[in-house]
Design a protein around this motif. Structure first.
Motif, mmCIF file in Angstrom:
data_model
loop_
_atom_site.group_PDB
_atom_site.id
_atom_site.type_symbol
_atom_site.label_atom_id
_atom_site.label_comp_id
_atom_site.label_asym_id
_atom_site.label_seq_id
_atom_site.Cartn_x
_atom_site.Cartn_y
_atom_site.Cartn_z
ATOM 1 N N PHE A 6 0.839 -1.203 0.000
ATOM 2 C CA PHE A 6 0.000 0.000 0.000
ATOM 3 C C PHE A 6 0.871 1.249 0.000
ATOM 4 C CE2 PHE A 6 -1.941 3.511 2.268
ATOM 5 C CZ PHE A 6 -3.136 3.671 1.578
ATOM 6 N N CYS A 7 1.891 1.260 0.840
ATOM 7 C CA CYS A 7 2.766 2.434 0.916
ATOM 8 C C CYS A 7 3.581 2.618 -0.355
ATOM 9 C CB CYS A 7 3.696 2.304 2.120
ATOM 10 S SG CYS A 7 2.858 2.341 3.712
ATOM 11 N N GLY A 29 9.737 6.810 4.497
ATOM 12 C CA GLY A 29 9.787 8.078 5.218
ATOM 13 C C GLY A 29 8.531 8.365 6.009
ATOM 14 N N ARG A 30 7.871 7.312 6.510
ATOM 15 C CA ARG A 30 6.600 7.491 7.228
ATOM 16 C C ARG A 30 6.796 7.334 8.740
ATOM 17 N NH1 ARG A 30 1.158 6.220 4.573
ATOM 18 N NH2 ARG A 30 1.506 6.579 2.346
ATOM 19 N N PRO A 31 6.469 8.354 9.511
ATOM 20 C CA PRO A 31 6.449 8.198 10.968
ATOM 21 C C PRO A 31 5.359 7.197 11.366
ATOM 22 C CG PRO A 31 6.405 10.524 10.329
ATOM 23 C CD PRO A 31 6.137 9.722 9.092
ATOM 24 N N ALA A 39 0.177 10.740 12.822
ATOM 25 C CA ALA A 39 1.139 10.108 11.924
ATOM 26 C C ALA A 39 0.391 9.473 10.753
ATOM 27 C CB ALA A 39 1.960 9.043 12.660
ATOM 28 N N PRO A 40 1.071 9.279 9.618
ATOM 29 C CA PRO A 40 0.436 8.640 8.464
ATOM 30 C C PRO A 40 0.391 7.126 8.569
ATOM 31 C CG PRO A 40 2.650 9.334 7.899
ATOM 32 C CD PRO A 40 2.398 9.836 9.279
ATOM 33 N N VAL A 41 0.992 6.571 9.632
ATOM 34 C CA VAL A 41 0.916 5.133 9.902
ATOM 35 C C VAL A 41 0.496 4.953 11.359
ATOM 36 C CG1 VAL A 41 2.149 2.942 10.055
ATOM 37 C CG2 VAL A 41 2.693 4.549 8.212
ATOM 38 N N VAL A 42 -0.606 4.240 11.566
ATOM 39 C CA VAL A 42 -1.083 3.947 12.912
ATOM 40 C C VAL A 42 -1.285 2.444 13.029
ATOM 41 C CG1 VAL A 42 -2.917 4.277 14.621
ATOM 42 C CG2 VAL A 42 -2.219 6.183 13.138
ATOM 43 N N SER A 43 -0.607 1.830 13.994
ATOM 44 C CA SER A 43 -0.777 0.393 14.202
ATOM 45 C C SER A 43 -1.377 0.141 15.576
ATOM 46 C CB SER A 43 0.568 -0.345 14.049
ATOM 47 O OG SER A 43 1.477 0.042 15.055
ATOM 48 N N LEU A 44 -2.135 -0.947 15.679
ATOM 49 C CA LEU A 44 -2.893 -1.268 16.889
ATOM 50 C C LEU A 44 -2.693 -2.731 17.225
ATOM 51 C CD1 LEU A 44 -6.020 0.339 15.294
ATOM 52 C CD2 LEU A 44 -4.856 1.392 17.233
ATOM 53 N N ASP A 45 -2.515 -3.024 18.501
ATOM 54 C CA ASP A 45 -2.230 -4.407 18.900
ATOM 55 C C ASP A 45 -3.168 -4.856 20.014
ATOM 56 O OD1 ASP A 45 -1.050 -6.856 19.022
ATOM 57 O OD2 ASP A 45 0.878 -6.173 19.799
ATOM 58 N N GLU A 46 -3.717 -6.063 19.867
ATOM 59 C CA GLU A 46 -4.597 -6.710 20.845
ATOM 60 C C GLU A 46 -5.808 -5.856 21.208
ATOM 61 O OE1 GLU A 46 -5.121 -9.575 21.612
ATOM 62 O OE2 GLU A 46 -3.298 -10.584 20.998
ATOM 63 N N LEU A 47 -6.625 -5.575 20.206
ATOM 64 C CA LEU A 47 -7.835 -4.790 20.418
ATOM 65 C C LEU A 47 -8.867 -5.548 21.237
ATOM 66 C CD1 LEU A 47 -8.198 -3.179 16.886
ATOM 67 C CD2 LEU A 47 -7.182 -2.226 18.947
ATOM 68 N N ALA A 48 -8.733 -6.860 21.319
ATOM 69 C CA ALA A 48 -9.676 -7.646 22.113
ATOM 70 C C ALA A 48 -9.417 -7.505 23.604
ATOM 71 C CB ALA A 48 -9.614 -9.122 21.707
ATOM 72 N N SER A 49 -8.310 -6.862 23.979
ATOM 73 C CA SER A 49 -7.941 -6.761 25.394
ATOM 74 C C SER A 49 -8.315 -5.429 26.013
ATOM 75 C CB SER A 49 -6.432 -6.981 25.553
ATOM 76 O OG SER A 49 -6.044 -8.248 25.080
ATOM 77 N N TYR A 66 -2.532 12.444 6.522
ATOM 78 C CA TYR A 66 -1.826 12.272 5.252
ATOM 79 C C TYR A 66 -0.349 12.625 5.424
ATOM 80 C CZ TYR A 66 -5.989 11.492 2.379
ATOM 81 O OH TYR A 66 -7.112 10.953 1.801
ATOM 82 N N THR A 67 0.489 12.071 4.549
ATOM 83 C CA THR A 67 1.920 12.379 4.589
ATOM 84 C C THR A 67 2.156 13.822 4.158
ATOM 85 O OG1 THR A 67 2.296 11.694 2.300
ATOM 86 C CG2 THR A 67 2.454 9.985 3.991
ATOM 87 N N ASP A 68 3.377 14.311 4.375
ATOM 88 C CA ASP A 68 3.708 15.687 4.002
ATOM 89 C C ASP A 68 3.542 15.932 2.509
ATOM 90 O OD1 ASP A 68 4.281 16.198 6.621
ATOM 91 O OD2 ASP A 68 6.460 15.956 6.415
ATOM 92 N N ASP A 69 3.717 14.882 1.701
ATOM 93 C CA ASP A 69 3.558 15.052 0.255
ATOM 94 C C ASP A 69 2.175 14.602 -0.222
ATOM 95 O OD1 ASP A 69 3.966 12.397 0.753
ATOM 96 O OD2 ASP A 69 5.470 12.083 -0.817
ATOM 97 N N GLY A 70 1.214 14.498 0.703
ATOM 98 C CA GLY A 70 -0.173 14.252 0.312
ATOM 99 C C GLY A 70 -0.562 12.810 0.076
ATOM 100 N N ARG A 71 0.263 11.855 0.513
ATOM 101 C CA ARG A 71 -0.089 10.446 0.338
ATOM 102 C C ARG A 71 -1.045 10.006 1.444
ATOM 103 N NH1 ARG A 71 3.555 7.412 -2.254
ATOM 104 N NH2 ARG A 71 1.858 5.880 -2.247
#
Length: 618
Positions: A67-68, A105-107, A173-183, A201-206
């Protein structure tokens, strides 16, 4: 270039190649596997094996990476992965926290479902960023709250946090990850709703990407709610099981002879083709044909695996032996394994009514008629015909009411037969009703279902008085609420699963959807660490509260749970009930014949050999 060819280079050559390739974008899943193995020393399972799976740990990383990399994407993406326990979930997420900043280059902002989960994620991440060629990009020492990578002159932050109301307010941030949502504990569930404001969105609009991973727990959890609403939200769900992280099953277990049989994985049933052919059409539809090996049929995993492990082709060296999975299956509770290892169903852990089964509860009008009379109907029965018939045969009709307002108001209409079977005829639930609207709904439903008593919540007497003034039903709201939650739950459990005999709890199909959803989700409280407590949570309980109010008034005897009838007592009670109906019909017939015969005395003589009734008219 593969791993072996790099390792065969001289030290100087290998160093030059390693520095050159560390930031090079990858164009295939095989290149991705090599990069992760070489730079991070992580070997991820990379094959979809189970017929119930749509992904694997490496496939998840490749989905996000692609995707990225795809510059044609102009819309954000939201993924959820549901995976079995101990199947490289958190490890795969940690890989992405390194890859995405370096290659795109994605935080990244990562949220763990618990404090412990966030610490575990950071442990993996710290180990990765301290490895050769990766640590060169560190601006300073890594910390869990914020690690800064300097890539191509740009500072990129990676934050690893535990979900909380405060934590979700600051980062973007343009990337967000999530772990163990059932908890997620209740306070974290509220915070989770605000996570939607974190991705940008990223600084360049992605477009941004958000992805979460979790094992399955109760049907009341966030991950299950999101799965139910996936068509509306557009969240993409994928699954993998314990089999993706298991070695190919050896011939010593499966044998080599091909063999086909039928399985019902949800019921852990495996049967031969011949036995399947003897089933009814309805029962046949519950099974699927699998093509496996002869030894698979006698394996404990016959229905769950059904030969799937013969398809394993992964080169991952971290896979566990098939024998260890078989051993774990034999020791584990089946429902736990189905949920926690196969990701196939929500867990029943923590549920108030774990023995409630939709398929046992939900019945058509014809099926309720058959339960009530022990006879199949001679024709299709409508709801109106069922109501009239059951009431004419002496069924008790009453209802429970939970007031609600911002929460749903709930009305549960209950019919009870002479042997204690409970038939939920209708469940109404609606938010925002004012007292007059609620009264009008009670009047409307009483007119249709003819219930004689209403057992409402006692918290708002004014509403109960308003209903009482309608004079449509006897309102009983003077009962003692002390200990009623525990007692009401016990009474309902006893109907769902009596000590002896089969269930005595049924609902008219199509009329009880709201109650079914609450029965499947009503659960105990969860603390901030994800531990299940003994106290019922105050959610998914609106129609259940209405049912409880009726139960403690009608099913309770002296504050004790009514003892379930044995099969012999049940048969005897049914016989007594049938005889009382027969006597009632005979008396009615005698009066009718007397009327027609102009006053002549009519007497019941006997039953004919064809079970008819003989009369003598003098």
């Amino acid at each position: 270039m593969n791993l072996e060819s790099v390792l065969n280079l001289s030290e100087a050559e290998r160093d030059a190649v390693s520095k050159a390739l560390v930031l090079k974008r990858l164009t295939s899943k095989e290149q991705l596997r090599f990069w992760i193995l070489y730079y991070l020393d992580v070997d991820l399972a990379d094959q979809v094996v189970s017929r119930f799976s749509t992904s694997s740990p490496l496939d998840m990383v490749w989905d996000i990476y692609q995707f990225c990399a795809d510059e044609s994407n102009d819309e954000p993406r939201d993924y959820r992965y549901i995976a079995g326990r101990a199947s490289q979930k958190t490890l795969a997420l940690a890989v992405l926290k390194v890859l995405l900043p370096l290659h795109f280059g994605r935080p990244v902002v990562h949220f763990g479902g618990t404090v412990a989960q966030a610490k575990r994620a950071y442990t993996y991440f710290k180990k990765f960023v301290m490895r050769p060629y990766i640590k060169d990009f560190l601006k300073s020492d890594p910390t869990q709250e914020k690690t800064i990578l300097l890539v191509n002159g740009k500072e990129l932050e990676v934050e690893i946090l535990s979900i909380s109301l405060m934590a979700v307010q600051g980062p973007h941030a343009p990337v967000v990850s999530l772990d163990e949502l059932a908890s997620l504990a209740p306070d974290k569930v509220k915070a989770y709703d605000d996570v939607d404001g974190v991705p940008v969105y990223t600084d360049d609009g992605r477009p941004w990407i958000k992805f979460g991973i979790s094992s399955r727990k109760g049907a009341y959890t966030v991950i299950e709610r999101e799965y139910e609403e996936r068509d509306k939200t557009g969240i993409v769900f994928k699954f993998w099981t314990v089999l993706e992280n298991t070695q190919r099953c050896p011939d010593s277990i499966s044998g080599t002879e091909n063999y086909s049989y039928y399985v019902n994985a949800l019921e852990n049933s495996a049967i031969t083709v011949e036995n399947w052919q003897q089933l009814s059409d309805a029962d046949r539809s519950k099974y699927e044909l699998v093509n496996a090996k002869k030894g698979c049929f006698s394996c404990p995993l016959a229905a769950i695996c059904a030969g799937d492990l013969k398809k394993q082709t992964s080169r991952c060296k971290k896979l566990r032996p098939a024998k260890s999975v078989i051993k774990e299956f034999k020791k584990a509770d089946f429902q736990w394994f189905l949920s926690q290892k196969m990701s196939m169903t929500p867990s029943i852990e923590g549920l108030i009514f774990p023995k409630f089964k939709r398929e046992n509860f939900e019945k058509t009008a014809g099926e309720i008629y058959e339960i009530f009379t022990s006879q199949k109907p001679s024709k299709e029965i409508s709801e109106e015909e069922l109501i009239e018939f059951m009431l004419s045969r002496g069924c008790k009709a009453y209802a429970g009411l939970d007031h609600g307002h911002t929460d749903p108001a709930a009305i549960v209409v209950i019919y009870e037969d002479a042997v204690g079977n409970i038939f939920i005829m209708n469940v109404y639930a609606q938010t925002g009703l004012d007292p007059e609207q609620l009264r009008d709904k009670v009047v409307e439903m009483q007119k249709k279902y003819k219930f004689t008593h209403l057992y409402p919540d006692t918290a708002q007497p004014a509403i109960n008085d308003l209903i009482r003034k309608s004079r449509c039903v006897k309102v009983v709201d003077d009962f003692d609420k002390k200990g009623q939650i525990e007692n009401g739950i016990a009474l309902i459990r006893q109907k769902i699963a009596p000590t002896t005999g089969s269930t005595k709890f049924f609902g008219l199909k199509g009329n009880c959807d709201f109650l079914i959803k609450e029965m499947e989700k009503y659960h105990n409280e969860v603390d901030s660490a994800g531990k299940i407590l003994d106290e019922p949570a105050d959610e998914f309980n609106h129609s259940i509260d209405a049912l409880r109010y009726a139960a403690i008034n009608r099913w309770d005897r002296g504050g004790r749970v009514v003892k379930a009838m044995s099969d012999s007592e049940l048969s005897e009670s049914r016989a007594e009930y049938a005889n009382s109906v027969l006597q009632k019909n005979q008396n009615w017939m005698r009066e009718k014949i007397n009327e027609i015969a102009g006053g002549s005395e009519t007497n019941f003589v006997d039953k004919s050999k064809n079970k008819g009734t003989m009369w003598s008219i003098d």
